[in-house]
Design an enzyme around this catalytic site. Structure first.
Site, PDB file in Angstrom:
ATOM      1  N   LYS A  83       1.019  -1.092  -0.020  1.00 18.19           N
ATOM      2  CA  LYS A  83      -0.024  -0.076  -0.072  1.00 18.19           C
ATOM      3  C   LYS A  83       0.945   1.255  -0.056  1.00 18.19           C
ATOM      4  CE  LYS A  83      -4.403   0.770   2.403  1.00 18.19           C
ATOM      5  NZ  LYS A  83      -4.901   0.837   3.910  1.00 18.19           N
TER       6      LYS A  83
HETATM    7  C1  E4P Z   1      -8.226   1.796   3.730  1.00 17.41           C
HETATM    8  O1  E4P Z   1      -7.665   0.904   3.424  1.00 17.41           O
HETATM    9  C2  E4P Z   1      -8.143   2.296   5.163  1.00 17.41           C
HETATM   10  O2  E4P Z   1      -7.490   1.758   5.932  1.00 17.41           O
HETATM   11  C3  E4P Z   1      -9.406   2.744   5.788  1.00 17.41           C
HETATM   12  O3  E4P Z   1     -10.425   2.468   5.105  1.00 17.41           O
HETATM   13  C4  E4P Z   1      -9.479   4.235   6.506  1.00 17.41           C
HETATM   14  O4  E4P Z   1     -10.659   4.248   6.911  1.00 17.41           O
HETATM   15  P1  E4P Z   1     -10.751   5.543   8.432  1.00 17.41           P
HETATM   16  O5  E4P Z   1     -11.159   6.622   7.476  1.00 17.41           O
HETATM   17  O6  E4P Z   1     -11.969   4.932   8.965  1.00 17.41           O
HETATM   18  O7  E4P Z   1      -9.886   5.499   8.983  1.00 17.41           O
END
Ligand code: E4P
Length: 217
Positions: A83
């Protein structure tokens, strides 16, 4: 639509895997910190619980160090998906890793133009954050609609991974729009099973069954 669990909690991932709904897992530095576990150790354990992609995020900001981190992370397991943030260095890293056959999830996407760039850089997944968009006074799902249209216009293979999912309506709209994947916290996924009429129906059937005095086993 594929379902990914947005968590680093092993018990929740195991429970979701048992329902047959788990197609992959996404983590981020905040979720790793929340788990209280060692990053490498917990990522390896998660990779053993699903055959699907498990996103592990780099923390460097420059391309060279991102590549070094990706090198370490991709050795964890074959199903690790690197990522990277949606920055110039992140997309350079995306391009290099994709050329090398590694899955890449480009994260922190907040505009359709950013999603276009990620697709051109060969991302396996683009992660638009709908919940954070909503928090900021815009409509996160409109972003998903725009990205779907752009990707369809040009037959991009990058999968739209709806992230920052906060509630059941995000999931429903993602499916209606034709997103490829959604990643949600286990509590949101559990909530999808619930309907008041299902509970009431079970209650009624069981009350009537009791009157028959029979048992199945
Ligand atoms: C996605 O890969 C992220 O880890 C995640 O969806 C972020 O979500 P949040 O805005 O609830 O932290």
């Amino acid at each position: 639509m594929k379902f990914f669990a947005d968590t680093a909690e092993i018990a929740d991932i195991k429970e979701m895997a048992a329902t047959g709904l788990l197609d992959g897992v996404t983590t981020n530095p905040s979720l790793i910190a929340k788990s209280g576990r060692d990053f490498m150790e917990v990522t390896k354990e998660i990779c053993g619980l699903t055959d699907g992609p498990v996103s592990a995020e780099v923390v460097a900001l420059d391309h060279e160090t991102m590549m070094k981190e990706a090198e370490v992370l991709r050795k964890i397991a074959d199903n690790v998906c690197i990522k990277v943030p949606l920055t110039i260095d992140g997309l350079k890293t995306c391009n290099a890793l994709t050329m090398d056959g590694t899955m890449v999830n480009v994260t922190l996407c907040f505009s359709a133009n950013q999603a276009l760039l990620a697709a051109k850089a060969g991302a396996t997944f683009i992660s638009p954050f709908v919940g954070r968009h909503d928090d900021n006074g815009s409509n996160g799902m409109d972003l998903i609609r725009d990205i779907r249209q752009i990707y369809d216009n040009y037959d991009f293979e990058t999968e739209i991974l709806v992230a920052s999912v906060r509630h059941a309506t995000h999931v429903l709209e993602s499916a209606l729009i034709g997103a490829d994947v959604m990643t949600a916290p286990p509590a949101v996924i559990k909530g999808l099973f619930k309907h008041i009429l299902t509970d009431k129906g079970i209650e009624g059937f069981l009350a009537d069954w009791e009157k028959t005095g029979q048992s199945i086993v």
